[in-house]
Design a protein around this motif. Structure first.
Motif, PDB file in Angstrom:
ATOM      1  N   ASP A 228       0.935  -1.259   0.032  1.00 43.80           N
ATOM      2  CA  ASP A 228      -0.107   0.055   0.069  1.00 43.80           C
ATOM      3  C   ASP A 228       1.011   1.157   0.030  1.00 43.80           C
ATOM      4  OD1 ASP A 228       0.858  -0.552   2.772  1.00 43.80           O
ATOM      5  OD2 ASP A 228      -0.670   0.358   3.545  1.00 43.80           O
ATOM      6  N   ARG A 229       2.193   1.065  -0.152  1.00 41.08           N
ATOM      7  CA  ARG A 229       3.030   2.329  -0.067  1.00 41.08           C
ATOM      8  C   ARG A 229       4.423   1.935  -0.653  1.00 41.08           C
ATOM      9  NH1 ARG A 229       1.839   4.558   3.748  1.00 41.08           N
ATOM     10  NH2 ARG A 229       0.121   3.327   4.054  1.00 41.08           N
ATOM     11  N   ALA A 230       5.324   2.807  -0.898  1.00 41.71           N
ATOM     12  CA  ALA A 230       6.452   2.475  -1.458  1.00 41.71           C
ATOM     13  C   ALA A 230       7.446   2.075  -0.458  1.00 41.71           C
ATOM     14  CB  ALA A 230       6.979   3.868  -2.250  1.00 41.71           C
ATOM     15  N   PHE A 231       8.380   0.954  -1.054  1.00 36.38           N
ATOM     16  CA  PHE A 231       9.486   0.396  -0.254  1.00 36.38           C
ATOM     17  C   PHE A 231      10.805   0.585  -1.080  1.00 36.38           C
ATOM     18  CE2 PHE A 231       6.006  -1.746   1.749  1.00 36.38           C
ATOM     19  CZ  PHE A 231       6.588  -2.015   3.067  1.00 36.38           C
TER      20      PHE A 231
ATOM     21  N   GLU B  67      -0.275   5.562 -11.424  1.00 33.94           N
ATOM     22  CA  GLU B  67       0.984   5.607 -10.683  1.00 33.94           C
ATOM     23  C   GLU B  67       0.823   6.161  -9.154  1.00 33.94           C
ATOM     24  OE1 GLU B  67       3.868   8.050 -12.800  1.00 33.94           O
ATOM     25  OE2 GLU B  67       5.044   8.180 -10.993  1.00 33.94           O
ATOM     26  N   GLY B  68       1.510   5.674  -8.202  1.00 31.82           N
ATOM     27  CA  GLY B  68       1.274   6.060  -6.883  1.00 31.82           C
ATOM     28  C   GLY B  68       0.284   5.514  -6.159  1.00 31.82           C
ATOM     29  N   ARG B  69      -0.692   4.715  -6.874  1.00 30.01           N
ATOM     30  CA  ARG B  69      -1.863   4.241  -5.929  1.00 30.01           C
ATOM     31  C   ARG B  69      -1.852   2.946  -5.232  1.00 30.01           C
ATOM     32  NH1 ARG B  69      -6.943   5.478  -9.854  1.00 30.01           N
ATOM     33  NH2 ARG B  69      -6.410   7.921 -10.114  1.00 30.01           N
ATOM     34  N   TYR B  70      -0.909   2.001  -5.876  1.00 27.85           N
ATOM     35  CA  TYR B  70      -0.561   0.843  -5.086  1.00 27.85           C
ATOM     36  C   TYR B  70       1.076   0.528  -5.846  1.00 27.85           C
ATOM     37  CZ  TYR B  70      -2.582  -2.465  -1.983  1.00 27.85           C
ATOM     38  OH  TYR B  70      -2.695  -3.028  -0.639  1.00 27.85           O
ATOM     39  N   PHE B  71       1.660  -0.442  -5.110  1.00 28.89           N
ATOM     40  CA  PHE B  71       3.152  -0.462  -5.482  1.00 28.89           C
ATOM     41  C   PHE B  71       3.497  -1.938  -5.514  1.00 28.89           C
ATOM     42  CE2 PHE B  71       2.317   3.178  -3.276  1.00 28.89           C
ATOM     43  CZ  PHE B  71       3.029   4.359  -3.990  1.00 28.89           C
ATOM     44  N   ALA B  72       4.410  -2.318  -6.460  1.00 29.92           N
ATOM     45  CA  ALA B  72       4.645  -3.846  -6.723  1.00 29.92           C
ATOM     46  C   ALA B  72       6.123  -3.760  -7.078  1.00 29.92           C
ATOM     47  CB  ALA B  72       4.095  -4.520  -7.901  1.00 29.92           C
TER      48      ALA B  72
END
Ligand code: SAM
Length: 162
Positions: free
Chosen positions: A134-137, A153-158
């Protein structure tokens, strides 16, 4: 945009990301859900990945009874205590897919949490394993593949472990 619009947008991104990631999840390796909450995303994961071992980490389980993981798969406690024990038990590189959704509305706390959690997640992911978050790592051993999900972009992170 109303708060309702924003909640719908966030949940849609979460659901679409889970659908995307579960189609790419390698056949071998465990699946981890960090943060059971009321069990919505766990329910989605187990439906998309039937017969997979899904371990769920939660410090205060209070999900809808239908969405409570079976006993050996619910790991109760603070993830900073339970994840290191899990890594010792299963070994590094055990996870094919990790979904983490444990943030709050406090962005500074979320940033610190992600910094602390990142090395544990890197240790857990198998080569090619996917982290959905749910956030950037920031994880040196993983590539940011958020742009491949098709989510704005920026809504969910993979991320994919290299
Ligand atoms: N994805 C869930 C759903 O769809 O219902 C919602 C998860 S909710 C936003 C976040 C959950 O993470 C909460 O239930 C909270 O108790 C749990 N959590 C937050 N920090 C935690 C920690 N350090 N250790 C274990 N659980 C934690």
């Amino acid at each position: 945009m109303t708060r309702l619009d924003s909640a719908i947008r966030r949940l849609t991104a979460q659901r679409d990301s889970l659908d995307w990631a579960t189609q790419l999840t390698a056949p071998e390796g465990v699946v981890l859900e960090l943060g059971l909450g009321n069990g919505r995303t766990y329910d989605h994961l187990r439906t998309r990945l039937p017969r997979r071992e899904i371990y769920v980490f939660e410090r205060s389980p209070a999900a809808h009874p239908d969405c409570m993981p079976p006993d050996p798969y619910l790991i109760v406690g603070d993830i900073f205590e339970t994840l290191p024990v899990f890594i010792e038990r299963f070994g590094p590189g055990a996870a094919a897919l990790i979904h983490t959704d444990i943030g709050t509305g406090d962005e500074e706390a979320n940033r610190k949490l992600a910094l602390r959690l990142a090395p544990l997640l890197e240790a857990l992911l198998q080569p090619g394993g996917i982290l959905l978050a749910d956030r950037a790592f920031a994880m040196p051993s993983c590539a940011d593949i958020s742009s491949e999900t098709g989510i704005a972009e920026g809504r969910y992170f993979a991320y994919r472990r290299t």
